[in-house]
Design a protein around this motif. Sequence first.
Motif, PDB file in Angstrom:
ATOM      1  N   GLY A   1       0.819  -1.200   0.000  1.00  0.00           N
ATOM      2  CA  GLY A   1       0.000   0.000   0.000  1.00  0.00           C
ATOM      3  C   GLY A   1       0.851   1.246   0.000  1.00  0.00           C
ATOM      4  N   SER A   2       0.244   2.357   0.427  1.00  0.00           N
ATOM      5  CA  SER A   2       0.922   3.644   0.431  1.00  0.00           C
ATOM      6  C   SER A   2       1.497   3.908   1.816  1.00  0.00           C
ATOM      7  CB  SER A   2      -0.058   4.760   0.053  1.00  0.00           C
ATOM      8  OG  SER A   2       0.585   6.009   0.032  1.00  0.00           O
ATOM      9  N   HIS A   3       2.743   4.438   1.839  1.00  0.00           N
ATOM     10  CA  HIS A   3       3.422   4.695   3.110  1.00  0.00           C
ATOM     11  C   HIS A   3       4.154   6.035   3.047  1.00  0.00           C
ATOM     12  CE1 HIS A   3       2.768   0.630   4.729  1.00  0.00           C
ATOM     13  NE2 HIS A   3       2.919   0.241   3.464  1.00  0.00           N
ATOM     14  N   THR A   4       4.248   6.670   4.206  1.00  0.00           N
ATOM     15  CA  THR A   4       4.958   7.944   4.332  1.00  0.00           C
ATOM     16  C   THR A   4       6.338   7.677   4.916  1.00  0.00           C
ATOM     17  OG1 THR A   4       2.890   9.151   4.689  1.00  0.00           O
ATOM     18  CG2 THR A   4       4.925  10.255   5.340  1.00  0.00           C
ATOM     19  N   VAL A   5       7.356   8.083   4.190  1.00  0.00           N
ATOM     20  CA  VAL A   5       8.742   7.920   4.639  1.00  0.00           C
ATOM     21  C   VAL A   5       9.292   9.311   4.931  1.00  0.00           C
ATOM     22  CG1 VAL A   5      11.027   7.027   4.088  1.00  0.00           C
ATOM     23  CG2 VAL A   5       8.990   5.857   3.212  1.00  0.00           C
ATOM     24  N   THR A   6       9.718   9.527   6.172  1.00  0.00           N
ATOM     25  CA  THR A   6      10.231  10.835   6.586  1.00  0.00           C
ATOM     26  C   THR A   6      11.733  10.725   6.818  1.00  0.00           C
ATOM     27  OG1 THR A   6       8.115  11.348   7.657  1.00  0.00           O
ATOM     28  CG2 THR A   6      10.011  12.714   8.255  1.00  0.00           C
ATOM     29  N   PHE A   7      12.488  11.571   6.124  1.00  0.00           N
ATOM     30  CA  PHE A   7      13.940  11.605   6.278  1.00  0.00           C
ATOM     31  C   PHE A   7      14.324  12.753   7.210  1.00  0.00           C
ATOM     32  CE2 PHE A   7      12.992   9.870   2.097  1.00  0.00           C
ATOM     33  CZ  PHE A   7      13.751   8.727   2.067  1.00  0.00           C
ATOM     34  N   GLY A   8      15.295  12.496   8.093  1.00  0.00           N
ATOM     35  CA  GLY A   8      15.755  13.540   9.012  1.00  0.00           C
ATOM     36  C   GLY A   8      14.747  13.876  10.079  1.00  0.00           C
ATOM     37  N   VAL A   9      14.136  12.845  10.675  1.00  0.00           N
ATOM     38  CA  VAL A   9      13.128  13.080  11.708  1.00  0.00           C
ATOM     39  C   VAL A   9      13.745  13.861  12.872  1.00  0.00           C
ATOM     40  CG1 VAL A   9      11.545  11.973  13.319  1.00  0.00           C
ATOM     41  CG2 VAL A   9      11.930  10.987  11.078  1.00  0.00           C
ATOM     42  N   GLY A  10      13.028  14.876  13.328  1.00  0.00           N
ATOM     43  CA  GLY A  10      13.490  15.667  14.459  1.00  0.00           C
ATOM     44  C   GLY A  10      14.445  16.782  14.100  1.00  0.00           C
ATOM     45  N   SER A  11      14.777  16.950  12.828  1.00  0.00           N
ATOM     46  CA  SER A  11      15.678  18.021  12.403  1.00  0.00           C
ATOM     47  C   SER A  11      14.898  19.076  11.627  1.00  0.00           C
ATOM     48  CB  SER A  11      16.805  17.456  11.527  1.00  0.00           C
ATOM     49  OG  SER A  11      16.292  17.029  10.277  1.00  0.00           O
ATOM     50  N   PRO A  12      15.425  20.302  11.528  1.00  0.00           N
ATOM     51  CA  PRO A  12      14.720  21.345  10.766  1.00  0.00           C
ATOM     52  C   PRO A  12      14.579  21.010   9.286  1.00  0.00           C
ATOM     53  CG  PRO A  12      16.416  22.290  12.188  1.00  0.00           C
ATOM     54  CD  PRO A  12      16.622  20.813  12.198  1.00  0.00           C
ATOM     55  N   ASP A  13      15.458  20.125   8.771  1.00  0.00           N
ATOM     56  CA  ASP A  13      15.421  19.783   7.340  1.00  0.00           C
ATOM     57  C   ASP A  13      14.640  18.497   7.064  1.00  0.00           C
ATOM     58  OD1 ASP A  13      17.084  21.986   6.879  1.00  0.00           O
ATOM     59  OD2 ASP A  13      18.891  20.798   7.215  1.00  0.00           O
ATOM     60  N   ALA A  14      13.737  18.106   7.994  1.00  0.00           N
ATOM     61  CA  ALA A  14      12.967  16.877   7.802  1.00  0.00           C
ATOM     62  C   ALA A  14      12.143  16.963   6.505  1.00  0.00           C
ATOM     63  CB  ALA A  14      12.047  16.644   8.991  1.00  0.00           C
ATOM     64  N   LYS A  15      12.121  15.851   5.771  1.00  0.00           N
ATOM     65  CA  LYS A  15      11.416  15.805   4.488  1.00  0.00           C
ATOM     66  C   LYS A  15      10.640  14.493   4.401  1.00  0.00           C
ATOM     67  CE  LYS A  15      12.144  15.794  -0.529  1.00  0.00           C
ATOM     68  NZ  LYS A  15      13.171  15.806  -1.616  1.00  0.00           N
ATOM     69  N   SER A  16       9.372  14.587   4.033  1.00  0.00           N
ATOM     70  CA  SER A  16       8.511  13.404   3.936  1.00  0.00           C
ATOM     71  C   SER A  16       8.188  13.113   2.471  1.00  0.00           C
ATOM     72  CB  SER A  16       7.211  13.609   4.722  1.00  0.00           C
ATOM     73  OG  SER A  16       7.480  13.758   6.099  1.00  0.00           O
ATOM     74  N   GLU A  17       8.162  11.817   2.149  1.00  0.00           N
ATOM     75  CA  GLU A  17       7.823  11.369   0.802  1.00  0.00           C
ATOM     76  C   GLU A  17       6.759  10.277   0.894  1.00  0.00           C
ATOM     77  OE1 GLU A  17      11.381   9.986  -1.003  1.00  0.00           O
ATOM     78  OE2 GLU A  17      12.343  11.962  -1.083  1.00  0.00           O
ATOM     79  N   GLN A  18       5.894  10.232  -0.102  1.00  0.00           N
ATOM     80  CA  GLN A  18       4.848   9.205  -0.159  1.00  0.00           C
ATOM     81  C   GLN A  18       5.254   8.161  -1.198  1.00  0.00           C
ATOM     82  OE1 GLN A  18       2.563   9.914   2.066  1.00  0.00           O
ATOM     83  NE2 GLN A  18       1.309   8.079   1.867  1.00  0.00           N
ATOM     84  N   HIS A  19       5.211   6.885  -0.817  1.00  0.00           N
ATOM     85  CA  HIS A  19       5.617   5.808  -1.725  1.00  0.00           C
ATOM     86  C   HIS A  19       4.584   4.681  -1.678  1.00  0.00           C
ATOM     87  CE1 HIS A  19       9.711   7.270  -2.656  1.00  0.00           C
ATOM     88  NE2 HIS A  19       9.707   7.725  -1.396  1.00  0.00           N
ATOM     89  N   ASP A  20       4.238   4.183  -2.841  1.00  0.00           N
ATOM     90  CA  ASP A  20       3.368   3.011  -2.957  1.00  0.00           C
ATOM     91  C   ASP A  20       4.254   1.789  -3.184  1.00  0.00           C
ATOM     92  OD1 ASP A  20       1.063   4.519  -2.694  1.00  0.00           O
ATOM     93  OD2 ASP A  20       0.957   4.946  -4.839  1.00  0.00           O
ATOM     94  N   ILE A  21       3.881   0.679  -2.547  1.00  0.00           N
ATOM     95  CA  ILE A  21       4.684  -0.529  -2.661  1.00  0.00           C
ATOM     96  C   ILE A  21       3.761  -1.733  -2.733  1.00  0.00           C
ATOM     97  CG2 ILE A  21       4.920  -0.941  -0.176  1.00  0.00           C
ATOM     98  CD1 ILE A  21       7.893  -1.602  -0.745  1.00  0.00           C
ATOM     99  N   LYS A  22       4.203  -2.742  -3.452  1.00  0.00           N
ATOM    100  CA  LYS A  22       3.409  -3.962  -3.629  1.00  0.00           C
ATOM    101  C   LYS A  22       4.021  -5.107  -2.827  1.00  0.00           C
ATOM    102  CE  LYS A  22       2.279  -2.611  -8.391  1.00  0.00           C
ATOM    103  NZ  LYS A  22       2.396  -2.998  -9.823  1.00  0.00           N
ATOM    104  N   ALA A  23       3.255  -6.155  -2.647  1.00  0.00           N
ATOM    105  CA  ALA A  23       3.753  -7.343  -1.962  1.00  0.00           C
ATOM    106  C   ALA A  23       4.905  -7.944  -2.760  1.00  0.00           C
ATOM    107  CB  ALA A  23       2.641  -8.361  -1.781  1.00  0.00           C
ATOM    108  N   GLY A  24       5.990  -8.274  -2.093  1.00  0.00           N
ATOM    109  CA  GLY A  24       7.157  -8.850  -2.740  1.00  0.00           C
ATOM    110  C   GLY A  24       8.057  -7.835  -3.403  1.00  0.00           C
ATOM    111  N   GLU A  25       7.691  -6.560  -3.389  1.00  0.00           N
ATOM    112  CA  GLU A  25       8.479  -5.526  -4.067  1.00  0.00           C
ATOM    113  C   GLU A  25       9.533  -4.962  -3.115  1.00  0.00           C
ATOM    114  OE1 GLU A  25       7.788  -1.395  -6.653  1.00  0.00           O
ATOM    115  OE2 GLU A  25       6.165  -2.234  -5.431  1.00  0.00           O
ATOM    116  N   LEU A  26      10.714  -4.643  -3.654  1.00  0.00           N
ATOM    117  CA  LEU A  26      11.797  -4.025  -2.910  1.00  0.00           C
ATOM    118  C   LEU A  26      12.061  -2.651  -3.508  1.00  0.00           C
ATOM    119  CD1 LEU A  26      14.114  -4.125  -0.810  1.00  0.00           C
ATOM    120  CD2 LEU A  26      15.557  -5.125  -2.592  1.00  0.00           C
ATOM    121  N   VAL A  27      11.859  -1.608  -2.711  1.00  0.00           N
ATOM    122  CA  VAL A  27      12.069  -0.228  -3.156  1.00  0.00           C
ATOM    123  C   VAL A  27      13.257   0.334  -2.397  1.00  0.00           C
ATOM    124  CG1 VAL A  27      11.107   2.087  -3.286  1.00  0.00           C
ATOM    125  CG2 VAL A  27       9.638   0.103  -3.688  1.00  0.00           C
ATOM    126  N   GLU A  28      14.260   0.770  -3.137  1.00  0.00           N
ATOM    127  CA  GLU A  28      15.463   1.316  -2.530  1.00  0.00           C
ATOM    128  C   GLU A  28      15.346   2.833  -2.432  1.00  0.00           C
ATOM    129  OE1 GLU A  28      20.068   1.574  -3.878  1.00  0.00           O
ATOM    130  OE2 GLU A  28      19.298  -0.470  -3.587  1.00  0.00           O
TER     131      GLU A  28
END
Length: 340
Positions: A165-192
């Motif tokens: 499904g869809s997931h929110t990935v946040t980079f730099g949690v707790g820092s002023p430069d924190a950035k969030s991205e939305q990614h969809d992923i399927k079963a068995g899929e590997l997203v780098e």
Amino acid sequence: MSIRSRSELAALVVCALTFFAPSARADGDALAQWRERFKVGMDRYTAGALGDAIAVWEPVYREMGAKAGYRLAYNLGIAYQEQGDATRAAERFEAFLAEVDARRAAGDTLEPVVLHEEDEGRKRLADLVASKGRFKIVAGPQPVAIQIDAGEPRLAGFVAYVAPGSHTVTFGVGSPDAKSEQHDIKAGELVELTPPAPVAPPPPVAPHAPPPPRVDPPPTTRVEHTFERPFSPIILYVGGALTVASVVLPAVTYQHMADLRSQYALAHSENDMNQASSIVSEYGDSRTLAYLTMAVPITLGVATAALTTWFFADKRERDILVPIVAPTNNGAIGGVGGRF
């Protein structure tokens, strides 16, 4: 697939007990220091308290290390999977299987129970890979905290197993430069995913050259401000020292009064009325002396406090003209000063 079936639970208990059971070898009881704690975790697990079991087993596993505690890693993988933490379950299964492969490559003989756990661990890991999506968070040159949805933040350099499904990935949690991205992923899929590079600070601006300093003729005198006190601070030091020293005398008299009180209680308990009467008379004199000696440090303390207030409140400013001798092209110039 349910992993709390009666047969699988019994197998887990048997495998765990064989792992932590004492051996006849000279080094066979090296696990004794962890055995009782492991049994506590097993009791929590069999009672259905998965979080409590993990809380007991994880410190044991870290103390033992991945090599000696590889069998415990298998148990933790099952507990994490049953709790719903697919990421940590996969990490523990992978640690267990990596050590099994290393022992097999070294020519070690693997016990049947270990071979059974290996087959089960590979099946469970394959099921997780097939049923979940995986985010591979690549570690960069600098440590970055990553959070997926509302999960626990972790430093980059791990693989997260998530539901399709869809997931929110946040980079730099707790820092002023924190950035969030939305990614969809399927079963068995590997997203780098690679954390974004930190924003470089702007280059410093070179300061403008200051104008040449103005050269004024050297002064012949200067004014210094100073403060005068009504008396020397040594008086305060002496008063404070006397106040502290005077506390000793009332301490002695009060201790004597307390001793008399104790003697009176002892004489009274022994029905020695003559002794008690004598102590009562002496106690009155002792109490009077204690009160009188207490007046000494009180008086000194009040006097010292009054002197201290006077010393800091009566501060008078004075200006002093200090002569200066300065060199010139033709020699030197000097000035005289006074106080006013």
